[in-house]
Design a protein around this motif. Structure first.
Motif, PDB file in Angstrom:
ATOM      1  N   LYS A  45       0.921  -1.350   0.017  1.00 45.39           N
ATOM      2  CA  LYS A  45      -0.134   0.026  -0.019  1.00 45.39           C
ATOM      3  C   LYS A  45       0.843   1.197  -0.109  1.00 45.39           C
ATOM      4  CE  LYS A  45      -2.439  -0.527   3.713  1.00 45.39           C
ATOM      5  NZ  LYS A  45      -3.468  -0.231   4.573  1.00 45.39           N
ATOM      6  N   PRO A  46       1.643   1.567  -1.129  1.00 42.56           N
ATOM      7  CA  PRO A  46       2.128   2.868  -1.150  1.00 42.56           C
ATOM      8  C   PRO A  46       1.259   4.107  -1.016  1.00 42.56           C
ATOM      9  CG  PRO A  46       2.030   2.013  -3.346  1.00 42.56           C
ATOM     10  CD  PRO A  46       1.371   0.960  -2.591  1.00 42.56           C
ATOM     11  N   GLY A  47       1.805   5.116  -0.450  1.00 43.13           N
ATOM     12  CA  GLY A  47       0.846   6.283  -0.343  1.00 43.13           C
ATOM     13  C   GLY A  47       1.501   7.082   0.785  1.00 43.13           C
ATOM     14  N   VAL A  48       0.792   8.161   1.163  1.00 48.12           N
ATOM     15  CA  VAL A  48       1.250   9.187   2.227  1.00 48.12           C
ATOM     16  C   VAL A  48       0.559   8.873   3.561  1.00 48.12           C
ATOM     17  CG1 VAL A  48       1.381  11.456   2.787  1.00 48.12           C
ATOM     18  CG2 VAL A  48       1.567  10.960   0.291  1.00 48.12           C
ATOM     19  N   TYR A  49       1.497   8.755   4.438  1.00 49.73           N
ATOM     20  CA  TYR A  49       0.816   8.179   5.888  1.00 49.73           C
ATOM     21  C   TYR A  49       1.440   9.252   6.990  1.00 49.73           C
ATOM     22  CZ  TYR A  49      -0.143   3.689   3.786  1.00 49.73           C
ATOM     23  OH  TYR A  49      -0.649   2.833   2.752  1.00 49.73           O
ATOM     24  N   GLU A  50       0.530   9.647   7.765  1.00 47.39           N
ATOM     25  CA  GLU A  50       0.887  10.691   8.875  1.00 47.39           C
ATOM     26  C   GLU A  50       1.259   9.629  10.035  1.00 47.39           C
ATOM     27  OE1 GLU A  50      -1.810  13.686  10.004  1.00 47.39           O
ATOM     28  OE2 GLU A  50      -0.296  14.606  11.442  1.00 47.39           O
ATOM     29  N   ILE A  51       2.357   9.817  10.604  1.00 50.12           N
ATOM     30  CA  ILE A  51       2.916   8.853  11.685  1.00 50.12           C
ATOM     31  C   ILE A  51       3.252   9.786  12.839  1.00 50.12           C
ATOM     32  CG2 ILE A  51       3.696   7.005  10.356  1.00 50.12           C
ATOM     33  CD1 ILE A  51       6.423   7.918  11.241  1.00 50.12           C
ATOM     34  N   GLU A  52       3.053   9.220  14.150  1.00 47.76           N
ATOM     35  CA  GLU A  52       3.589   9.837  15.538  1.00 47.76           C
ATOM     36  C   GLU A  52       5.045   9.648  15.347  1.00 47.76           C
ATOM     37  OE1 GLU A  52       1.625   9.158  18.858  1.00 47.76           O
ATOM     38  OE2 GLU A  52      -0.390   9.485  18.342  1.00 47.76           O
ATOM     39  N   LEU A  53       5.845  10.469  15.366  1.00 47.33           N
ATOM     40  CA  LEU A  53       7.337  10.331  15.389  1.00 47.33           C
ATOM     41  C   LEU A  53       7.469   9.102  16.451  1.00 47.33           C
ATOM     42  CD1 LEU A  53       8.714  13.509  14.408  1.00 47.33           C
ATOM     43  CD2 LEU A  53       8.817  11.734  13.058  1.00 47.33           C
ATOM     44  N   GLY A  54       8.392   8.144  16.114  1.00 50.35           N
ATOM     45  CA  GLY A  54       8.504   7.326  17.417  1.00 50.35           C
ATOM     46  C   GLY A  54       8.028   5.916  17.084  1.00 50.35           C
ATOM     47  N   LEU A  55       6.987   5.780  16.000  1.00 47.65           N
ATOM     48  CA  LEU A  55       6.449   4.434  15.742  1.00 47.65           C
ATOM     49  C   LEU A  55       7.835   3.663  15.302  1.00 47.65           C
ATOM     50  CD1 LEU A  55       3.668   3.395  14.714  1.00 47.65           C
ATOM     51  CD2 LEU A  55       4.637   3.853  12.079  1.00 47.65           C
ATOM     52  N   THR A  56       7.657   2.346  15.610  1.00 45.83           N
ATOM     53  CA  THR A  56       8.725   1.304  15.216  1.00 45.83           C
ATOM     54  C   THR A  56       8.609   1.192  13.539  1.00 45.83           C
ATOM     55  OG1 THR A  56       7.391  -0.574  15.409  1.00 45.83           O
ATOM     56  CG2 THR A  56       8.549   0.084  17.203  1.00 45.83           C
TER      57      THR A  56
END
Lengths: 454, 176
Positions: A249-260
């Motif tokens: 699933k390529p695409g743009v994701y918003e992550i919380e910094l610190g996700l493994t």
């Protein structure tokens, strides 16, 4: 589910219009900033948030704002850097396409904090559709009284314009961008003076990435301290990661910094694993200029700790065993990809995009491209590998702008981690273009969730 | 005047009143005396109108902005989006950089070359199509991609079928 600050309402129909954007709480930060806060308080709030530049260098945004010179009677400018051209990075295009008002809102607050009365959003010329989208959104905002003269009755004036570039990667470098905005070739300037002292038209200027400016909105709405609670250590807040390559699933994701890193690649909330049931071979974590890492070093640091998606964790181990978060342009390579070919491709890109100002970069990128081309096509010699390392070292640190470093790092890191694959191209010239070297030992220890990817 | 190979098109150009009005609008965005900032946007407008930026057009732009012609030439030759020779009505610009490459950009370029029957940079005999490989278009998650100016519409996740469809759609559009 991680918290979403920028893309929270991305799936709301009509969020690209002012009306719906307002219904979802849009432009609250403009009202708060202009009516209740002084420019200094806004800068202070951004400093507290720990927000770091999202364009790649990761320099603290609040500190950058704090450096801006404020001489009497001289105009000041805020320029938004939307030149996004780093291979692997496409987050800004996504943000501007779907939530253009988030950028405009951030630009208004930022311009007010810096005392700018004219601000420019510089986009790469290929983003013509996004330029139309932003121009339409600016017109909407102007009609609603958020731009123009006497905004919301506060006496503050601001005009916002969108400027197209001409298709040059180098214009993502802030001084090259300013040259381009002045109608010249995109040759980076010698620093100092930094743009904070002498930028656009010689006036004090701040240049910020699209995502950094959009992130100012939640910082003002909820407060810098609240923003700083998200993330880990000095990597605060959320980050847009644009994931491409051989992913399910390529695409743009918003992550919380610190996700493994493991969760980011394999969880269904994000990339969903490797496409076609293949195995991950290597990762470029932050856009083509950051060092490439083999699978095993990407998921675990050299000390055996789980690697996190954060500025510090990704650079753990320095360039020997680490990489960088960069601009968040994530590229995954499966077992069928050839590292030599990929390195040649990237080097061709840097050769094409070098502005030609500094000899080490202009000539060095060309030589690296030629040597990599012959290695990839089975005409290489064993000594070419060390020659590449030698050339890359002579480019790195010897140029006006970081494009030279950006060209040198992928080559040096590919040889550092995949030297046997380069050697194999020399020892198996007839197979070099027809067969791939494969996984070798890069992918051990294999991640356990591999079976589910099939 | 800039030397342009492979073309004899040095015909003088005149800019329409509508185009000049667009130029004026662009120039109004910058402080007094900084009209040179309008150069890149104006060259885009010229290219959208003429299909390329010819040397006489560049001279006209220099005259309009009150700058030296060389200042226009150096910009037009630096930035890759400006076309210095005529192209097909539809120029396919296919991304060839890393992330697109690993999902098959090379194969798509080969397919386009065969399908159109012209090499990179050449124009089909009917004057409709030409193609070239370009560097990263910031659409890495949707590769392979191509764009078509002057509006730079993106066509993503290209396959041989979608390229066939695109070419026949554009042919139909051109014949109407």
């Amino acid at each position: 589910m991680g918290r979403k600050l920028l893309l929270e309402h991305i799936n709301v129909p009509g969020i690209n219009t002012l009306e719906v954007y307002r219904q979802k709480g849009g432009y609250r930060s403009v009202e708060k900033a202009l009516k209740q806060m002084t420019p200094e308080e806004i800068v202070e709030e951004v400093k507290k948030s720990g927000l770091r530049g999202r364009g790649g260098a990761g320099f603290p945004t609040g500190m950058k704002w704090g450096f801006l010179a404020k001489p009497e009677g001289v105009a000041r400018y805020l320029v938004c850097n939307g030149d996004e051209s780093e291979p692997g990075t496409f987050k800004d295009r996504y943000l501007m396409t779907y939530i253009p008002h988030a950028l405009i809102e951030g630009m208004i607050v930022g311009s007010f904090a810096l005392g700018a009365h004219v601000s420019y959003i510089y986009l790469r010329g290929e983003m013509m559709p996004q330029i139309r989208i932003l121009e339409k959104a600016i017109a909407e905002a102007k009609a609603a009284g958020f731009l123009g003269k006497n905004i919301l009755g506060t006496g503050y004036d601001l005009e916002l314009y969108v400027q197209p570039g001409g298709g040059a990667y180098i214009c993502g470098e802030e001084t090259a961008l300013l040259e381009s905005l002045e109608g010249k070739r995109g040759n980076p300037r010698i620093k100092p003076p930094f743009p904070a002292i002498a930028g656009l038209y010689g006036c004090p200027t701040v240049v910020n990435n699209v995502e950094s400016i959009a992130a100012v909105v939640p910082i003002i709405n909820d407060g810098g301290e609240e923003y700083a609670k998200i993330g880990v250590g000095r990597s605060t807040g959320t980050k847009l990661i644009s994931a491409g390559g051989n992913l399910k699933k390529p695409g743009v994701y918003e992550i919380e910094l610190g996700l493994t890193c493991e969760e980011f690649v394999y969880s269904d909330e994000y990339c969903g694993g490797i496409a076609n049931g293949k195995t991950l071979k290597a990762v470029v974590a932050g856009g083509s200029s950051v060092p490439i890492l083999p699978n095993n070093l990407f998921f675990k640091t050299a000390n055996g700790e789980a690697r996190l998606m954060s500025y510090e964790s990704l650079s753990d181990g320095g360039f020997a065993t680490g990489t960088m978060l960069g601009s968040g342009g994530f590229i995954a390579y499966d077992e069928d990809q050839c590292i030599v070919r990929n390195t040649w491709n990237f080097t061709r890109f840097y050769h094409h995009e070098s502005c030609g100002q500094c000899s080490p970069c202009r000539e060095g990128t060309g030589w690296m491209e030629k040597v990599l081309h012959r290695l990839e096509h089975g005409h290489g010699k064993m000594s070419d590998i060390d020659l590449l390392v030698d050339v890359s070292k002579k480019i790195e640190g010897n140029t006006i702008c970081p494009l030279g470093d950006a060209a040198a790092w992928p080559v040096a890191s590919a040889i550092r981690h995949f030297r046997d694959e380069f050697e194999w191209h020399v020892t198996h010239p007839s197979e070099a273009t027809t067969r791939n070297f494969g996984l070798a030992h890069y992918a051990d220890p294999l991640p356990k969730k591999e079976e589910t990817a099939a | 005047m800039l030397r342009v190979e492979d073309t004899t098109e040095h015909a003088p150009v005149t800019f329409s009143a509508e185009l000049i009005a667009k130029f004026d609008d662009v120039v109004s965005r910058y402080p007094q005396g900084k009209q040179k900032s309008a150069l890149l946007p104006i060259l885009h407008l010229v290219q959208a109108e003429l299909g390329w930026v010819s040397p006489p057009a560049m001279d006209k732009v220099a005259e309009y902005l009150s700058i030296q012609p060389i200042e226009v030439y150096e910009v037009a030759t630096f930035y890759t989006m400006y076309l210095l020779r005529p192209q097909g009505k539809f120029l396919f610009e296919v991304c060839r950089t890393g992330p697109c490459e690993i999902v098959g950009a090379g194969k798509i370029m080969d397919y386009i070359e065969n399908k159109l029957g012209v090499k990179e940079g050449e124009v089909t005999p009917d004057g409709l199509f030409s193609w070239r490989g370009v560097e990263c278009l910031a659409a890495c998650g949707y590769g392979p991609v191509l764009q078509i100016g002057p509006e730079y519409t993106f066509y993503e996740n290209l396959t041989e079928q979608s390229v066939d469809q695109l070419i026949s759609d554009l042919k139909a559009k051109a014949n109407n």
